[in-house]
Design a protein around this motif. Structure first.
Motif, PDB file in Angstrom:
ATOM      1  N   ALA A   1       9.988  -6.789 -11.742  1.00  0.00           N
ATOM      2  CA  ALA A   1       9.209  -5.603 -12.125  1.00  0.00           C
ATOM      3  C   ALA A   1       9.990  -4.326 -11.832  1.00  0.00           C
ATOM      4  O   ALA A   1       9.994  -3.388 -12.633  1.00  0.00           O
ATOM      5  CB  ALA A   1       7.879  -5.592 -11.355  1.00  0.00           C
ATOM      6  N   LEU A   2      10.683  -4.309 -10.699  1.00  0.00           N
ATOM      7  CA  LEU A   2      11.486  -3.126 -10.336  1.00  0.00           C
ATOM      8  C   LEU A   2      12.619  -2.920 -11.334  1.00  0.00           C
ATOM      9  O   LEU A   2      12.891  -1.786 -11.766  1.00  0.00           O
ATOM     10  CB  LEU A   2      12.075  -3.292  -8.935  1.00  0.00           C
ATOM     11  CG  LEU A   2      11.113  -3.190  -7.750  1.00  0.00           C
ATOM     12  CD1 LEU A   2      11.819  -3.516  -6.449  1.00  0.00           C
ATOM     13  CD2 LEU A   2      10.505  -1.794  -7.677  1.00  0.00           C
ATOM     14  N   LEU A   3      13.284  -4.000 -11.724  1.00  0.00           N
ATOM     15  CA  LEU A   3      14.396  -3.884 -12.676  1.00  0.00           C
ATOM     16  C   LEU A   3      13.879  -3.494 -14.060  1.00  0.00           C
ATOM     17  O   LEU A   3      14.474  -2.648 -14.739  1.00  0.00           O
ATOM     18  CB  LEU A   3      15.175  -5.204 -12.739  1.00  0.00           C
ATOM     19  CG  LEU A   3      15.989  -5.542 -11.484  1.00  0.00           C
ATOM     20  CD1 LEU A   3      16.538  -6.970 -11.545  1.00  0.00           C
ATOM     21  CD2 LEU A   3      17.139  -4.547 -11.299  1.00  0.00           C
TER      22      LEU A   3
ATOM     23  N   ASP B   1       7.736   4.343 -15.387  1.00  0.00           N
ATOM     24  CA  ASP B   1       8.621   3.628 -14.448  1.00  0.00           C
ATOM     25  C   ASP B   1       8.055   3.649 -13.020  1.00  0.00           C
ATOM     26  O   ASP B   1       7.985   2.634 -12.336  1.00  0.00           O
ATOM     27  CB  ASP B   1      10.046   4.196 -14.498  1.00  0.00           C
ATOM     28  CG  ASP B   1      10.099   5.681 -14.171  1.00  0.00           C
ATOM     29  OD1 ASP B   1       9.047   6.354 -14.208  1.00  0.00           O
ATOM     30  OD2 ASP B   1      11.203   6.163 -13.851  1.00  0.00           O
ATOM     31  N   SER B   2       7.596   4.844 -12.609  1.00  0.00           N
ATOM     32  CA  SER B   2       7.022   4.957 -11.249  1.00  0.00           C
ATOM     33  C   SER B   2       5.717   4.176 -11.134  1.00  0.00           C
ATOM     34  O   SER B   2       5.445   3.552 -10.093  1.00  0.00           O
ATOM     35  CB  SER B   2       6.765   6.426 -10.906  1.00  0.00           C
ATOM     36  OG  SER B   2       7.984   7.110 -10.811  1.00  0.00           O
TER      37      SER B   2
ATOM     38  N   TRP C   1       2.312   0.390  -8.897  1.00  0.00           N
ATOM     39  CA  TRP C   1       1.093  -0.404  -9.049  1.00  0.00           C
ATOM     40  C   TRP C   1       1.380  -1.877  -9.294  1.00  0.00           C
ATOM     41  O   TRP C   1       0.666  -2.732  -8.755  1.00  0.00           O
ATOM     42  CB  TRP C   1       0.223   0.182 -10.175  1.00  0.00           C
ATOM     43  CG  TRP C   1      -0.423   1.435  -9.690  1.00  0.00           C
ATOM     44  CD1 TRP C   1       0.114   2.693  -9.741  1.00  0.00           C
ATOM     45  CD2 TRP C   1      -1.655   1.553  -9.007  1.00  0.00           C
ATOM     46  NE1 TRP C   1      -0.721   3.603  -9.152  1.00  0.00           N
ATOM     47  CE2 TRP C   1      -1.837   2.931  -8.692  1.00  0.00           C
ATOM     48  CE3 TRP C   1      -2.652   0.661  -8.632  1.00  0.00           C
ATOM     49  CZ2 TRP C   1      -2.943   3.407  -8.008  1.00  0.00           C
ATOM     50  CZ3 TRP C   1      -3.765   1.143  -7.967  1.00  0.00           C
ATOM     51  CH2 TRP C   1      -3.911   2.506  -7.660  1.00  0.00           C
ATOM     52  N   LEU C   2       2.423  -2.156 -10.092  1.00  0.00           N
ATOM     53  CA  LEU C   2       2.739  -3.576 -10.299  1.00  0.00           C
ATOM     54  C   LEU C   2       3.472  -4.132  -9.079  1.00  0.00           C
ATOM     55  O   LEU C   2       3.070  -5.142  -8.499  1.00  0.00           O
ATOM     56  CB  LEU C   2       3.578  -3.755 -11.578  1.00  0.00           C
ATOM     57  CG  LEU C   2       3.839  -5.205 -11.993  1.00  0.00           C
ATOM     58  CD1 LEU C   2       2.520  -5.944 -12.249  1.00  0.00           C
ATOM     59  CD2 LEU C   2       4.704  -5.265 -13.255  1.00  0.00           C
ATOM     60  N   GLY C   3       4.562  -3.430  -8.672  1.00  0.00           N
ATOM     61  CA  GLY C   3       5.337  -3.888  -7.507  1.00  0.00           C
ATOM     62  C   GLY C   3       4.491  -3.937  -6.250  1.00  0.00           C
ATOM     63  O   GLY C   3       4.415  -4.960  -5.561  1.00  0.00           O
ATOM     64  N   GLY C   4       3.809  -2.808  -5.966  1.00  0.00           N
ATOM     65  CA  GLY C   4       2.960  -2.738  -4.773  1.00  0.00           C
ATOM     66  C   GLY C   4       1.807  -3.717  -4.846  1.00  0.00           C
ATOM     67  O   GLY C   4       1.428  -4.341  -3.857  1.00  0.00           O
ATOM     68  N   GLY C   5       1.242  -3.842  -6.069  1.00  0.00           N
ATOM     69  CA  GLY C   5       0.122  -4.753  -6.267  1.00  0.00           C
ATOM     70  C   GLY C   5       0.511  -6.195  -5.979  1.00  0.00           C
ATOM     71  O   GLY C   5      -0.256  -6.943  -5.368  1.00  0.00           O
TER      72      GLY C   5
ATOM     73  N   THR D   1       0.839  -1.204   0.000  1.00  0.00           N
ATOM     74  CA  THR D   1       0.000   0.000   0.000  1.00  0.00           C
ATOM     75  C   THR D   1       0.875   1.255   0.000  1.00  0.00           C
ATOM     76  O   THR D   1       0.600   2.229  -0.717  1.00  0.00           O
ATOM     77  CB  THR D   1      -0.932  -0.012   1.247  1.00  0.00           C
ATOM     78  OG1 THR D   1      -1.637  -1.247   1.266  1.00  0.00           O
ATOM     79  CG2 THR D   1      -1.921   1.129   1.215  1.00  0.00           C
ATOM     80  N   ILE D   2       1.949   1.217   0.792  1.00  0.00           N
ATOM     81  CA  ILE D   2       2.874   2.361   0.847  1.00  0.00           C
ATOM     82  C   ILE D   2       3.524   2.576  -0.522  1.00  0.00           C
ATOM     83  O   ILE D   2       3.648   3.714  -0.984  1.00  0.00           O
ATOM     84  CB  ILE D   2       3.915   2.130   1.969  1.00  0.00           C
ATOM     85  CG1 ILE D   2       3.244   2.344   3.332  1.00  0.00           C
ATOM     86  CG2 ILE D   2       5.130   3.042   1.791  1.00  0.00           C
ATOM     87  CD1 ILE D   2       4.098   1.982   4.520  1.00  0.00           C
ATOM     88  N   TRP D   3       3.909   1.506  -1.185  1.00  0.00           N
ATOM     89  CA  TRP D   3       4.505   1.639  -2.522  1.00  0.00           C
ATOM     90  C   TRP D   3       3.513   2.264  -3.508  1.00  0.00           C
ATOM     91  O   TRP D   3       3.881   3.148  -4.269  1.00  0.00           O
ATOM     92  CB  TRP D   3       4.926   0.263  -3.050  1.00  0.00           C
ATOM     93  CG  TRP D   3       6.217  -0.230  -2.494  1.00  0.00           C
ATOM     94  CD1 TRP D   3       6.768   0.085  -1.286  1.00  0.00           C
ATOM     95  CD2 TRP D   3       7.114  -1.156  -3.119  1.00  0.00           C
ATOM     96  NE1 TRP D   3       7.949  -0.598  -1.121  1.00  0.00           N
ATOM     97  CE2 TRP D   3       8.184  -1.363  -2.222  1.00  0.00           C
ATOM     98  CE3 TRP D   3       7.096  -1.834  -4.319  1.00  0.00           C
ATOM     99  CZ2 TRP D   3       9.243  -2.218  -2.519  1.00  0.00           C
ATOM    100  CZ3 TRP D   3       8.149  -2.696  -4.612  1.00  0.00           C
ATOM    101  CH2 TRP D   3       9.216  -2.882  -3.732  1.00  0.00           C
ATOM    102  N   VAL D   4       2.284   1.778  -3.481  1.00  0.00           N
ATOM    103  CA  VAL D   4       1.278   2.308  -4.411  1.00  0.00           C
ATOM    104  C   VAL D   4       1.117   3.813  -4.170  1.00  0.00           C
ATOM    105  O   VAL D   4       1.147   4.617  -5.114  1.00  0.00           O
ATOM    106  CB  VAL D   4      -0.081   1.576  -4.227  1.00  0.00           C
ATOM    107  CG1 VAL D   4      -1.180   2.283  -5.017  1.00  0.00           C
ATOM    108  CG2 VAL D   4       0.029   0.115  -4.680  1.00  0.00           C
TER     109      VAL D   4
END
Lengths: 110, 192
Positions: free
Chosen positions: B154-156, B166-167, B172-176, B42-45
């Motif tokens: 996904a981050l790479l 990129d963000s 959304w992908l990483g946090g998701g 959630t924090i990442w999103v």
């Protein structure tokens, strides 16, 4: 000398007793969580629990949570004592080098 | 029927006892661990979305979110500790691991010293995911291993994307993935 328990010594039941013993006194665990924790099938876990319940080692409580059936299991005082004795018997056995005969042999001999 | 036991069999049986007790403690640990990837996902999103919506305030937002995330993580650890879950030494060991990992990441971040915001975010994210992969191997939890590997990929991959994609991919992908993996672990390891 600590008492070896052939009912507990069966590997699946030994694991169930060890898992329940790790919960501490009076703590119960839901059937599904115990099954996933030990990697048993429901049928396999159920059949071993029945044997342990018949021996008075575990208590099985069936209830409903939000209209869904739930089964909770806990170790009885008798089961905890039997498991402690069994583990102690195994530890004592480790300290002796030649093969030993369990209490079953003593019963056979009697 | 006579049951003959030798010391080797007794040792194997005691090893089974240890293993089963650990598996039970792990099950109870898993039943509360799911909340952390959901929290940090959630924090990442939120953080990465703010980088797109308000880039000028993003560093401040990130600092605030990270402080809140760390404080909530500690508070949850304190709360679960007082729930007296039957996790034995496993609970404090997991807490100590993440505390050590946090210190290690901060030290490494100061040594590597990446300059731009996106690289810093990616670096911290990759370190966190490496932590999850290690924890997944330790606890033999495939969901955490896959979550760490897929989120790292996904981050790479996001490094080759133009802004703001990129963000958005990181957020959304990483946090998701973190949120989804957290709920997957919750479904798998909670009984209610």
């Amino acid at each position: 000398m600590a008492r070896f328990d052939p009912l507990i010594h069966q590997p699946a039941r030994l694991r169930i007793m060890a898992a329940l013993s790790a919960l501490g006194p009076e703590r119960e665990v839901e059937f599904g969580l115990l099954q996933r924790a030990l990697g048993f099938t429901p049928g396999n876990l159920g059949s071993h629990l029945r044997k342990l319940e018949e021996a008075g080692y575990v208590e099985v409580r069936k209830t409903f949570v939000q209209r869904r059936p739930r089964t909770y299991i806990r170790l009885t005082e008798r089961g905890a004592q039997a498991f402690r004795e069994h583990v102690l018997a195994l530890q004592e056995l480790l300290q002796t080098l030649p093969p030993l005969t369990s209490s079953l042999d003593a019963e056979d001999a009697a | 029927m006579a049951t003959r036991l030798d010391p080797r069999e007794a040792r194997d049986a005691l090893a089974l006892v240890e293993e089963a007790a650990w598996q039970m403690r792990r099950a109870f640990a898993q039943s509360v661990l799911w909340i952390y990837p959901v929290l940090w996902g959630t924090i990442w999103v939120l953080g990465f979305t703010m980088e797109v919506l308000a880039p000028q305030t993003a560093p401040l937002v990130w600092t605030g979110l990270n402080v809140v995330g760390i404080l909530v993580s500690f508070a949850l650890g304190w709360y679960y500790r007082h729930q007296h879950l039957p996790v034995g030494a496993l609970g404090p060991q997991i807490g100590a691991f993440w505390l050590a990992w946090l210190v290690y990441t901060v030290v490494l971040l100061n040594l590597v010293h990446p300059t731009d915001e996106a690289t810093i975010g990616r670096f911290i994210g990759l370190q966190a995911m490496l932590g999850y992969v290690i924890m997944g191997i330790w606890l033999r939890t495939k969901a955490f291993i896959w979550m760490g590997l897929v989120t790292s990929a996904a981050l790479l991959a996001s490094a080759w994307l133009p802004a703001p994609w990129d963000s958005l991919v990181m957020g959304w992908l990483g946090g998701g993935i973190l949120i989804a993996a957290g709920f997957y672990v919750r479904m798998a390891w909670t009984s209610e």
